[in-house]
Design a protein around this motif. Structure first.
Motif, PDB file in Angstrom:
ATOM      1  N   ASN A  88       0.812  -1.221   0.000  1.00 22.03           N
ATOM      2  CA  ASN A  88       0.000   0.000   0.000  1.00 22.03           C
ATOM      3  C   ASN A  88       0.843   1.267   0.000  1.00 22.03           C
ATOM      4  OD1 ASN A  88       0.779  -0.304   2.613  1.00 22.03           O
ATOM      5  ND2 ASN A  88      -1.282  -0.502   3.456  1.00 22.03           N
ATOM      6  N   PHE A  89       2.045   1.205   0.572  1.00 21.82           N
ATOM      7  CA  PHE A  89       2.846   2.434   0.568  1.00 21.82           C
ATOM      8  C   PHE A  89       3.348   2.754  -0.839  1.00 21.82           C
ATOM      9  CE2 PHE A  89       7.296   0.765   0.729  1.00 21.82           C
ATOM     10  CZ  PHE A  89       7.007  -0.571   0.914  1.00 21.82           C
ATOM     11  N   TRP A  90       3.577   1.707  -1.638  1.00 24.33           N
ATOM     12  CA  TRP A  90       3.991   1.966  -3.017  1.00 24.33           C
ATOM     13  C   TRP A  90       2.814   2.516  -3.823  1.00 24.33           C
ATOM     14  CZ3 TRP A  90       3.506  -1.030  -7.867  1.00 24.33           C
ATOM     15  CH2 TRP A  90       4.292  -0.489  -8.898  1.00 24.33           C
ATOM     16  N   ILE A  96       2.623   6.097  -3.112  1.00 24.40           N
ATOM     17  CA  ILE A  96       3.653   6.874  -3.811  1.00 24.40           C
ATOM     18  C   ILE A  96       3.278   7.041  -5.285  1.00 24.40           C
ATOM     19  CG2 ILE A  96       6.063   6.847  -4.551  1.00 24.40           C
ATOM     20  CD1 ILE A  96       6.757   5.481  -1.924  1.00 24.40           C
ATOM     21  N   MET A  97       2.766   5.963  -5.897  1.00 19.71           N
ATOM     22  CA  MET A  97       2.389   6.034  -7.305  1.00 19.71           C
ATOM     23  C   MET A  97       1.214   7.002  -7.516  1.00 19.71           C
ATOM     24  SD  MET A  97       4.351   4.270  -9.270  1.00 19.71           S
ATOM     25  CE  MET A  97       5.786   4.624  -8.289  1.00 19.71           C
ATOM     26  N   ILE A 104       0.563   9.625  -5.668  1.00 22.81           N
ATOM     27  CA  ILE A 104       1.131  10.978  -5.535  1.00 22.81           C
ATOM     28  C   ILE A 104       1.818  11.361  -6.839  1.00 22.81           C
ATOM     29  CG2 ILE A 104       2.898  12.364  -4.378  1.00 22.81           C
ATOM     30  CD1 ILE A 104       2.345  10.879  -1.839  1.00 22.81           C
ATOM     31  N   LEU A 105       2.588  10.406  -7.375  1.00 27.32           N
ATOM     32  CA  LEU A 105       3.325  10.648  -8.613  1.00 27.32           C
ATOM     33  C   LEU A 105       2.362  11.032  -9.733  1.00 27.32           C
ATOM     34  CD1 LEU A 105       6.250  10.498  -9.443  1.00 27.32           C
ATOM     35  CD2 LEU A 105       5.920   8.149 -10.158  1.00 27.32           C
ATOM     36  N   VAL A 128       2.027  14.996  -8.782  1.00 23.90           N
ATOM     37  CA  VAL A 128       3.194  15.487  -9.511  1.00 23.90           C
ATOM     38  C   VAL A 128       2.869  15.668 -10.992  1.00 23.90           C
ATOM     39  CG1 VAL A 128       5.588  15.016 -10.121  1.00 23.90           C
ATOM     40  CG2 VAL A 128       4.756  14.396  -7.852  1.00 23.90           C
ATOM     41  N   VAL A 173       1.204   3.270   7.933  1.00 22.06           N
ATOM     42  CA  VAL A 173       1.991   3.500   6.723  1.00 22.06           C
ATOM     43  C   VAL A 173       1.405   4.642   5.904  1.00 22.06           C
ATOM     44  CG1 VAL A 173       2.930   2.398   4.687  1.00 22.06           C
ATOM     45  CG2 VAL A 173       2.466   1.044   6.715  1.00 22.06           C
ATOM     46  N   GLN A 194       2.002   8.013   7.215  1.00 25.50           N
ATOM     47  CA  GLN A 194       3.413   8.358   7.061  1.00 25.50           C
ATOM     48  C   GLN A 194       3.671   8.926   5.660  1.00 25.50           C
ATOM     49  OE1 GLN A 194       4.969   8.019   9.791  1.00 25.50           O
ATOM     50  NE2 GLN A 194       7.011   8.649   9.178  1.00 25.50           N
ATOM     51  N   ILE A 195       3.082   8.298   4.638  1.00 30.72           N
ATOM     52  CA  ILE A 195       3.328   8.728   3.264  1.00 30.72           C
ATOM     53  C   ILE A 195       2.653  10.059   2.965  1.00 30.72           C
ATOM     54  CG2 ILE A 195       2.912   8.159   0.840  1.00 30.72           C
ATOM     55  CD1 ILE A 195       2.971   5.231   1.774  1.00 30.72           C
ATOM     56  N   LEU A 204       1.532  -5.066  12.264  1.00 35.98           N
ATOM     57  CA  LEU A 204       2.599  -4.085  12.079  1.00 35.98           C
ATOM     58  C   LEU A 204       2.978  -3.400  13.391  1.00 35.98           C
ATOM     59  CD1 LEU A 204       4.365  -2.895   9.867  1.00 35.98           C
ATOM     60  CD2 LEU A 204       2.693  -1.072   9.619  1.00 35.98           C
ATOM     61  N   VAL A 239       7.793  -2.612   4.377  1.00 38.56           N
ATOM     62  CA  VAL A 239       7.188  -1.530   5.162  1.00 38.56           C
ATOM     63  C   VAL A 239       8.116  -1.117   6.303  1.00 38.56           C
ATOM     64  CG1 VAL A 239       5.338  -0.981   6.768  1.00 38.56           C
ATOM     65  CG2 VAL A 239       4.791  -2.050   4.598  1.00 38.56           C
ATOM     66  N   PHE A 275      10.952   0.688   4.947  1.00 41.21           N
ATOM     67  CA  PHE A 275      10.478   1.992   4.476  1.00 41.21           C
ATOM     68  C   PHE A 275      10.370   2.970   5.641  1.00 41.21           C
ATOM     69  CE2 PHE A 275       6.892   4.873   3.626  1.00 41.21           C
ATOM     70  CZ  PHE A 275       7.342   5.490   2.471  1.00 41.21           C
ATOM     71  N   LEU A 276       9.893   2.465   6.788  1.00 38.63           N
ATOM     72  CA  LEU A 276       9.741   3.322   7.965  1.00 38.63           C
ATOM     73  C   LEU A 276      11.080   3.573   8.660  1.00 38.63           C
ATOM     74  CD1 LEU A 276       6.509   1.800   9.555  1.00 38.63           C
ATOM     75  CD2 LEU A 276       6.690   3.956   8.335  1.00 38.63           C
ATOM     76  N   LEU A 311      12.555   2.769  -1.563  1.00 41.22           N
ATOM     77  CA  LEU A 311      11.325   3.550  -1.760  1.00 41.22           C
ATOM     78  C   LEU A 311      11.288   4.748  -0.827  1.00 41.22           C
ATOM     79  CD1 LEU A 311       8.653   0.797  -2.375  1.00 41.22           C
ATOM     80  CD2 LEU A 311       9.288   2.652  -3.901  1.00 41.22           C
ATOM     81  N   GLN A 355      10.986   8.609  -2.309  1.00 43.18           N
ATOM     82  CA  GLN A 355       9.886   9.515  -2.023  1.00 43.18           C
ATOM     83  C   GLN A 355      10.331  10.981  -2.016  1.00 43.18           C
ATOM     84  OE1 GLN A 355       7.830   8.941   1.672  1.00 43.18           O
ATOM     85  NE2 GLN A 355       5.954   9.767   0.817  1.00 43.18           N
ATOM     86  N   LEU A 413      10.476  12.417  -5.994  1.00 49.25           N
ATOM     87  CA  LEU A 413       9.402  12.017  -6.906  1.00 49.25           C
ATOM     88  C   LEU A 413       9.322  12.923  -8.129  1.00 49.25           C
ATOM     89  CD1 LEU A 413       6.309  10.936  -4.791  1.00 49.25           C
ATOM     90  CD2 LEU A 413       7.892   9.555  -6.125  1.00 49.25           C
ATOM     91  N   GLU A 414       9.615  14.215  -7.947  1.00 49.29           N
ATOM     92  CA  GLU A 414       9.443  15.134  -9.065  1.00 49.29           C
ATOM     93  C   GLU A 414      10.595  15.071 -10.042  1.00 49.29           C
ATOM     94  OE1 GLU A 414       8.182  19.062  -7.957  1.00 49.29           O
ATOM     95  OE2 GLU A 414       6.919  18.240  -6.360  1.00 49.29           O
TER      96      GLU A 414
END
Lengths: 320, 297
Positions: free
Chosen positions: A144-146, A149-150, A152-153, A157, A256, A259-260, B145, B234, B237-238, B253, B257, B260-261
């Motif tokens: 889910n965090f990926w 990110i996708m 958001i991208l 973006v 998660v 956090q993102i 988690l 995860v 990532f954290l 990842l 983040q 990204l741009e």
């Protein structure tokens, strides 16, 4: 019925007791001296001793445990080391945000999963079924965090349609609040939707092969009426149970997702408390999380037994 | 299969002479599920990538190059380069090792702890069962988690600790599952028969109960491994799992983040790797379940 309630409640109390012991012991196993942390970096030995005395850290461990539980039962979970705010206050400001997020995710998940699951079951082994099963498998497999990110991208973006992060309280501007919540809620909802869809499909298939469905058909009811009036309602009972068990997963997901998307909710609080080594906060947050999970499942069990008197004891509906 | 033919064929399945037909049957079933075969093949490719990382990667995953900071994919660097000029393809390939390690070993740990506990609880019932199950209830009350985060806080962040934390987080599922299966199996006539013939508890558990629940445990493992792989990503990532500069998909990842741009490819590949590995495991697992569990879903 009364016996069942008493038994379930007793089990929950035992579980809560074990949880409190585990949390208490766990926090004491974290390396480092809490008195030293509380005293700050420039305290001398006498200062640390004074703090140890003040917070009762010299008392035997069982006494410390009882005192902690006693305070916790009266709603006093201590203070955050970092912000000096009381636990209750901190949680009261963070929790509504996560509840809103979880609620939106739930709406999205149920909105996708139940129609898709029913369709897949009714049109079993057709293209619809394959599409729904494929989507469900994809939803379970995508981290889910990926996905976040996708999104958001793409939406922030590339297209610039939605803000990538941040939070606006709903009472300040409901629209801005929703614009910031829609991506996190979608991310949180997909994983849940995948699980719910599978469960809906399976239980719908089971119900559709039951005798009373055959009877409904044979007395000449249109298949629409059979599906909507007879099958769906019964097939949703196990789905409700799964929903209760998924509350934990929803919270894990919220950690998660928040956090993102930089959502200042309960999930982010957990990660922050760990990173800032704010142990009273960690202790309180984990205790609240686990306790609410137990209470939610108690409620699910009870409501379930009210809905379906055949399942009273044995917890047959619980599936791990 | 009609009910009248099931009983004799079930008896025959015990005989070694039918072994080739079992393989043939598996092959026949596999041909009906091309998606599961594709999943299994991709899982194998990832295993090959994990073992052969030094030869497949083509570049050093740790080698920084300031002239190559955040370059888009080219022929020389098919997945582009990251914020320190490291080759993303090499890092994704090496990351396979970490993911596989965390995914497989954590579930092995969960099985090693969970199955004996569930076996004992289901076999002996009574006070022992009650104790183990109440502990399991409490254990399950910590979301997966949150439990893993708590354990890593106590033990400190590293790959080994993340693996242990994920494994312990997955353990209660195995206790519950094993206990349920044992309760059902121990009541079967053949177990009762063996008991009547004087078989001891240990022999009953290891020779009569365990072999009959292995396939269900195996199916559960194919469900848990992708979950564990995602959980490792995860945690990393954290910042609670594998520490930089080690090439873990989750840490990659995390870094991606921030860019990204300017460098979106940094976020594509590690995520795509996690997704395809988890998806292939799930596809292969679906096929395995159909093969081992004849119940119709």
């Amino acid at each position: 019925m009364f016996d069942f309630l008493v038994q379930r409640a007793a089990i929950s109390v035992v579980t809560l007791f074990v949880i409190s012991m585990v949390v208490f012991t766990g926090v004491r196993m974290i390396p480092g001296d809490p008195a030293r942390v509380l005293a700050g970096t420039d305290a001398d030995a006498a200062g640390i001793d004074a703090i140890r005395e003040k917070y009762g850290l010299n008392d035997p461990i069982p006494i410390q445990y009882l005192r902690w539980v006693g305070l916790a039962l009266r709603g006093d979970l201590g203070h955050s080391i970092r912000t000096r705010e009381s636990m209750i206050h901190t949680v009261a400001t963070k929790l509504p945000i996560t509840i809103e997020l979880a609620f939106l995710a739930l709406v999205i998940a149920v909105g996708i999963a139940i129609p898709a699951g029913v369709l897949a079951a009714v049109r079993r082994n057709t293209l619809w079924d394959m599409l729904a099963s494929g989507a469900s498998l994809g939803g379970v497999s995508i981290p889910n965090f990926w996905l976040g990110i996708m999104l958001i991208l793409f939406f922030s973006v590339q297209l610039g349609w939605l803000p990538a992060s941040g939070f606006v309280p709903i009472w300040e501007s409901p629209l801005d609040n929703l614009r910031r919540m829609v991506m996190p809620a979608f991310v949180l909802g997909t994983a849940l939707a995948a699980v719910l869809m599978r469960q809906t499909r399976n239980s719908m298939i089971e119900v559709m092969s039951a005798d009373y469905i055959r009877t409904a058909y044979s007395k000449g009811l249109a298949s629409r009426a059979v599906v909507f009036r007879h099958a769906i309602r019964n097939s949703l009972i196990p789905v409700v149970t799964i929903l209760g068990l998924q509350m934990g997963a929803l919270l894990s997901g919220a950690v998660v997702t928040e956090q993102i998307f930089v959502v200042p909710g309960f999930g982010r609080l957990i990660v922050e408390s760990v990173f800032t080594r704010d142990y009273p906060l960690v202790q309180g947050v984990v205790l609240i999380t686990a306790s609410s999970y137990v209470l939610i499942n108690l409620l699910v069990d009870v409501s379930y037994s009210l809905l379906n008197p055949r399942i009273r004891i044995g917890g047959a509906a619980r599936e791990s | 299969m009609s009910p009248s033919t099931t009983a004799p064929s079930a008896l025959l399945a015990r005989a070694p002479s039918t072994e080739p037909s079992r393989v043939a049957r598996a092959w026949r079933q596999a041909r009906h599920r091309p998606a599961s075969v594709v999943g299994a093949v991709i899982v194998l490719l990832f295993v090959v990538a994990a073992i052969g990382a030094p030869w497949i990667a083509g570049a050093d995953p740790m080698q920084t190059d300031w002239k190559l900071v955040r370059k888009a994919p080219t022929l020389a660097h098919p997945f582009g380069t990251d914020d320190l000029g490291r080759d993303t393809f090499a890092r994704v390939v090496w990351g396979t090792r970490i993911s596989m390690q965390a995914g497989v070993f954590s579930i092995l740990l969960a099985i090693a702890v969970g199955v004996p506990l569930g076996l004992v609880a289901g076999f002996y019932r009574g006070v022992l069962d009650q104790t183990i199950m109440r502990l399991t209830d409490a254990w399950l009350a910590f979301p997966f988690l949150i439990l893993a985060i708590g354990l890593v806080t106590i033990m400190g962040p590293s790959l080994t600790n993340a693996t242990v934390a994920i494994g312990l987080g997955a353990t209660p599922t195995y206790i519950r599952l094993t206990r349920g299966l044992v309760l059902a199996t121990a009541a079967e006539d053949y177990v009762q028969g063996a008991r009547a013939l004087g078989a001891g508890d240990l022999r009953l558990m290891s020779r009569h109960v365990l072999p009959n629940i292995v396939s269900s445990l195996l199916v559960q493992a194919t469900i848990s491994i992708p979950i564990a792989i995602i959980a490792e990503a995860v945690l990393s990532f954290l910042g609670l799992g594998v520490q930089p500069p080690a090439p873990s998909w989750g840490t990659m990842l995390n870094t991606a983040q921030q860019f990204l741009e300017t460098a979106p490819w940094m976020a594509w590949w590690p995520g795509l790797a996690i997704f395809s590995l988890a998806l292939s495991f799930n596809l292969a697992g679906d096929g395995l379940r159909d093969l081992l569990d004849p119940r119709d879903y």
